[in-house]
Design an enzyme around this catalytic site. Structure first.
Site, PDB file in Angstrom:
ATOM      1  N   HIS A   1      -7.060  13.070  13.681  1.00  0.00           N
ATOM      2  CA  HIS A   1      -6.213  12.088  14.349  1.00  0.00           C
ATOM      3  C   HIS A   1      -4.867  12.749  14.617  1.00  0.00           C
ATOM      4  CE1 HIS A   1      -8.915   9.329  11.822  1.00  0.00           C
ATOM      5  NE2 HIS A   1      -9.357   9.291  13.071  1.00  0.00           N
TER       6      HIS A   1
ATOM      7  N   HIS B   1      -5.017   4.987  14.494  1.00  0.00           N
ATOM      8  CA  HIS B   1      -6.277   5.003  13.773  1.00  0.00           C
ATOM      9  C   HIS B   1      -6.159   4.107  12.545  1.00  0.00           C
ATOM     10  CE1 HIS B   1      -3.774   8.283  12.228  1.00  0.00           C
ATOM     11  NE2 HIS B   1      -4.402   8.165  11.065  1.00  0.00           N
TER      12      HIS B   1
ATOM     13  N   HIS C   1       0.852  -1.190   0.000  1.00  0.00           N
ATOM     14  CA  HIS C   1       0.000   0.000   0.000  1.00  0.00           C
ATOM     15  C   HIS C   1       0.883   1.233   0.000  1.00  0.00           C
ATOM     16  CE1 HIS C   1      -2.964   2.935   1.430  1.00  0.00           C
ATOM     17  NE2 HIS C   1      -3.915   2.047   1.239  1.00  0.00           N
TER      18      HIS C   1
ATOM     19  N   GLU D   1      -3.424  14.517  11.276  1.00  0.00           N
ATOM     20  CA  GLU D   1      -4.263  14.356  10.092  1.00  0.00           C
ATOM     21  C   GLU D   1      -5.680  14.853  10.349  1.00  0.00           C
ATOM     22  OE1 GLU D   1      -4.197  10.262   8.936  1.00  0.00           O
ATOM     23  OE2 GLU D   1      -2.021  10.088   9.135  1.00  0.00           O
TER      24      GLU D   1
ATOM     25  N   HIS E   1      -2.233   2.729  11.533  1.00  0.00           N
ATOM     26  CA  HIS E   1      -0.962   3.420  11.692  1.00  0.00           C
ATOM     27  C   HIS E   1      -1.002   4.460  12.797  1.00  0.00           C
ATOM     28  CE1 HIS E   1      -3.267   5.920   8.916  1.00  0.00           C
ATOM     29  NE2 HIS E   1      -2.452   6.932   9.141  1.00  0.00           N
TER      30      HIS E   1
END
Length: 442
Positions: A369, A375, A296, A345, A339
């Site tokens: 976050h 999260h 990813h 964020e 992560h």
């Protein structure tokens, strides 16, 4: 390059040296020198500087404006009353809040109850640093229902990146006009005067950065093409107003609002040239880059604009989007991985349903976050993606989510923590995650 859009013409190219003159006054742009003794048509020459005069030439930002009256022609600025959820100069005074936060869509005022324009509808949710040291950022949500009639705003503190979520914005600037729709963004840089007309109930998000400007991220190994391409950024062309009457100029200065009156329109620029201009961008033009084998990619691969810090590779703020795209990675958990991040964020949703949350994150709402607060996908998303057949599929079709990401630790305003729009059950979306550990089986 000129781009036609309805009745408006835009100049394209990010960071280019551009020039425009109103066709009603051909030759209004002086030839060969910026500040002639007498400008054509009896205009005043005025420079708007976005950087110190002595920075490296490739970083220098400035534009010359040729206007009917200079911007200095106004009355004294007077401090406007403060509101508890309005503009904030310093984010160090607020208590820390490490919890995962989510807000339901913020209410748009009804015209019958309250008439609110863009300036009055700005509410600070979060931020970091302060405007005095010129280091930090502020995050706002705006909700409004009437236009800024005979009123202009400018920020002496930083650049405004505006993300409409509902309602079309008719943006008038000193450089010309822009129509900005949901799915597009615009950036009004430090010091530029602008006014916003709306066509009904309107809502969106604003990221303001202090002491730096937005730029395109370095592409590194990606090469010359990809992500947001410079040619897709559009700038207004000159269209002046020679109008007299009462106009209010609202200044955001050191985190406070001040207002001065003048007897003429601030949008009386007949011609201009330079590389310090407002601009808009259609998010549908973003060229996504993603994994075509396994694993990813980091979300930074979806960065549209970045406002860099003095530390190479680290941003005061990144503007990141999660647009529709193909997902083809093999043997991979395809949604965003769980992560903890050294960046904070703040996410908003323009339309659709975000791929990592089954419910609760709605257009016009937001999540925050903080750095190193864990999260990731909710239970439903995890279970579904863990057992999905990994065919090539379209991800986020009909959706546009975005993220304001910053290397700074964000403060949250008390009104946002006490708001009835705060989802007090947000953390429950992870509580059903259970152990699948089986020591006897890999």
């Amino acid at each position: 390059m000129e781009v036609q859009e309805g009745e408006l013409v835009y100049l394209s190219g990010f960071g280019s040296e551009l020039a425009s003159e109103d066709p009603r006054c051909p030759g209004s742009l002086p030839k060969n020198q910026n500040n002639p003794q007498r400008c054509p048509y009896g205009l005043y020459a005025e420079q708007l500087s976005g950087t110190a005069f002595t920075v490296h030439r490739n970083a220098n930002k400035r534009s010359w404006l040729y206007r009917i009256r200079p911007a200095v022609l106004h009355e004294q600025f007077v401090r406007l009353p403060e509101t508890p959820n309005g503009i904030v100069p310093d984010f160090t005074e607020f208590p820390p809040e490490p919890n995962q936060l989510r807000w339901l869509p913020f209410d748009i005022p009804l015209k019958e109850e309250n008439q609110v324009d863009f300036v009055d509808g700005l509410k600070t949710i979060s931020g970091a640093g302060n405007v005095h040291s010129r280091n930090g950022l502020a995050i706002y949500v705006y909700t409004c229902n009437v236009s800024m009639n005979n009123k202009a705003l400018y920020s002496a503190d930083g650049d405004f990146l505006i993300v409409p979520q509902q309602g079309v914005l008719d943006v008038t600037t000193e450089f010309g006009k822009m129509v900005v729709k949901p799915g597009e963004i615009c950036v009004i840089q430090q010091g530029m005067r602008f006014s916003i007309k709306v066509r009904g109930p309107t809502r969106g998000y604003v990221l303001e950065v202090f002491g730096t400007h937005f730029e395109l991220p370095y592409l590194g190994p990606i090469g010359a093409n990809g992500l947001a391409n410079p040619r897709d950024f559009l700038h207004p062309t000159s269209t002046f107003e020679d109008v007299t009457g009462k106009f209010d100029i609202v200044a955001k200065f050191q985190g406070k609002l001040f207002q001065a009156q003048q007897n003429h329109s601030p949008f009386d620029v007949v011609a201009w040239h330079g590389n310090y201009v407002p601009y808009k961008y259609n998010l549908d033009h973003f060229m996504t880059i993603n994994s075509v084998s396994f694993d990813h990619a980091d979300p930074s691969i979806f960065t549209v604009l970045t406002a860099p810090s003095v530390q190479p590779g680290v941003a005061i703020a990144d503007f990141v989007i999660f647009p529709p795209r193909w997902s083809v990675a093999e043997n991979t958990f395809r949604p965003p991985y769980y992560h903890r991040n050294c960046m904070s964020e703040f996410m908003g949703l323009i339309k659709g349903n975000y791929e990592a949350k089954a419910e609760g994150f709605a257009p016009g709402g937001a999540t925050l976050h903080q750095m190193m607060t864990p999260h990731g996908p909710d239970v439903q998303c995890f279970e579904g993606a863990s057992h999905a057949k990994l065919d090539a599929i379209r991800v986020a079709e009909g959706t546009m989510a975005f993220m304001f990401e910053t290397s700074l630790s964000l403060a949250v305003l008390p009104w946002a923590l006490a708001s009835n729009k705060k989802d007090n059950n947000y953390r429950n979306c992870w509580q059903g995650l259970k152990s699948h550990f089986n020591q006897g089986e890999p």
